[in-house]
Design an enzyme around this catalytic site. Sequence first.
Site, PDB file in Angstrom:
ATOM      1  N   ASP A 156      -7.888  -3.523   7.261  1.00 16.74           N
ATOM      2  CA  ASP A 156      -7.038  -2.605   6.952  1.00 16.74           C
ATOM      3  C   ASP A 156      -6.358  -2.190   8.421  1.00 16.74           C
ATOM      4  OD1 ASP A 156      -5.445  -0.390   6.010  1.00 16.74           O
ATOM      5  OD2 ASP A 156      -6.978   1.384   6.401  1.00 16.74           O
TER       6      ASP A 156
ATOM      7  N   ALA B  54      -9.481   7.402   1.589  1.00 14.44           N
ATOM      8  CA  ALA B  54      -8.599   7.534   0.885  1.00 14.44           C
ATOM      9  C   ALA B  54      -9.309   8.197  -1.126  1.00 14.44           C
ATOM     10  CB  ALA B  54      -7.336   7.108   0.948  1.00 14.44           C
TER      11      ALA B  54
ATOM     12  N   GLU C 148       1.112  -0.921   0.062  1.00 13.23           N
ATOM     13  CA  GLU C 148       0.113   0.418   0.056  1.00 13.23           C
ATOM     14  C   GLU C 148       0.928   0.849  -0.115  1.00 13.23           C
ATOM     15  OE1 GLU C 148      -4.105   1.698   2.294  1.00 13.23           O
ATOM     16  OE2 GLU C 148      -2.474   0.702   3.301  1.00 13.23           O
TER      17      GLU C 148
ATOM     18  N   HIS D 195      -9.729  -0.248  -0.477  1.00 17.40           N
ATOM     19  CA  HIS D 195     -10.658   0.203   0.825  1.00 17.40           C
ATOM     20  C   HIS D 195     -12.035   1.233   0.186  1.00 17.40           C
ATOM     21  CE1 HIS D 195      -7.529   3.016   1.201  1.00 17.40           C
ATOM     22  NE2 HIS D 195      -6.997   2.092   2.179  1.00 17.40           N
TER      23      HIS D 195
END
Length: 414
Positions: A299, A246, A155, A242
């Site tokens: 996460d 973001a 990530e 996700h």
Amino acid sequence: MTDRQHIVDSVTATLNSRPEAFAIAHANKIDARGVVTNFWIIADANGTIAATGTSDTEFEHACVAYGIANEHIIDAQGLIATPGYIDIHSHGAWEQSFDNGLEGINTARAGHAMHGTTRQVLSLITNPLDTLCDNLRYVYKAMQSRPDILGAHLEGPFLALSRKGAHDPQCLRDPEPAIVDQLLEAAHGCLRQITIAPELEYGMQAIRTYAKAGVAPAVGHCDADYETARQAFDCGATIMTHMFNAMNGLHHRKPGPIPAALEDSRVTIELICDGFHVQDQILRLAFNLAPHRIALVTDAMAATDCPDGSYKLGALDVNVVNGHARLVSNNAIAGSTLTLEAAVQHVIHLGFSPIDAIEAATLTPARALGFDVPNPITQNPLGLLAPGYAADILLLQQTDWKVAHTWCAGRKIQ
């Protein structure tokens, strides 16, 4: 030795051992194919589900045929049997991160295993390139001796500065071809997934390169508009990291990347289902708009299954209050303290069927990375309780969906 260290040592030793044949009877099965009562399972000494059924007479014959001794027959007494949970995006637990070498991997994996996550992709936070390469090598090394680790997820470092979230801005990079190749080489084939902001320079080229190398590119931590996201999916991106978090959100005149993912049947959509990262109303919307394509992810960071307090996410300081993790520097959300056990419970609480909730924690994440079919990593497919699939099995309490017993590839973890 602390109780947790004893668990870590036990889980690590179990996953390094050979599986044993066993049988489970009188369970209520729930997986993506539906609900079956009075369900039984035979797992062989290779960690594979050898036979299933509902007839007591056939169960007795199968136990004889596969040499299952009485002491290796478990009476589930009506507990719910599901496939093991699969988390394709998580960073740690029990005060350790997957970035912290073999000790961190062993500890954090034990923490998630205690909540039914039998297989995990180890997500690595943005760090200097040399550190990222070292961390990939640790994941590769850990995979050689235990079946529960599916590989690594990077990530970062190819994230948009404006959507960096809890990632160190000093370490963000454009996906230049030389860096792309450097990370692939360091991974030795263990890299499963990489999050990329496709609008970055070289972004589309990197997506093509990773997809060709067998890595699943994921669109996330981005400022991409709708057309850019569509192009990224056409170039080979197959996951949205996700969703809602973001990235630029839904707007009626600036649709952004979210509708591009929702309307593309090739894309698996990660969701953090804790009611905090994404409010329940939007969680319901996502499940309704993309059936069978939602993969529950946690996460989760090092504070998972730990008390509130001060923790680290990479080199960044994090404060956890009421179970919610935020950076000390700017109060940005810094991952979660979620487990897949809790995520499944939350989806059921939202009113969705247990079949949908279990599918989103098992078969859908398996399919996202090609583990729903025979493959070189797990050998047997994952995500269903059916003959030929890996003996990744959970027994859950009927009242609250809590995990009571866990097997990974035929090895009993708890």
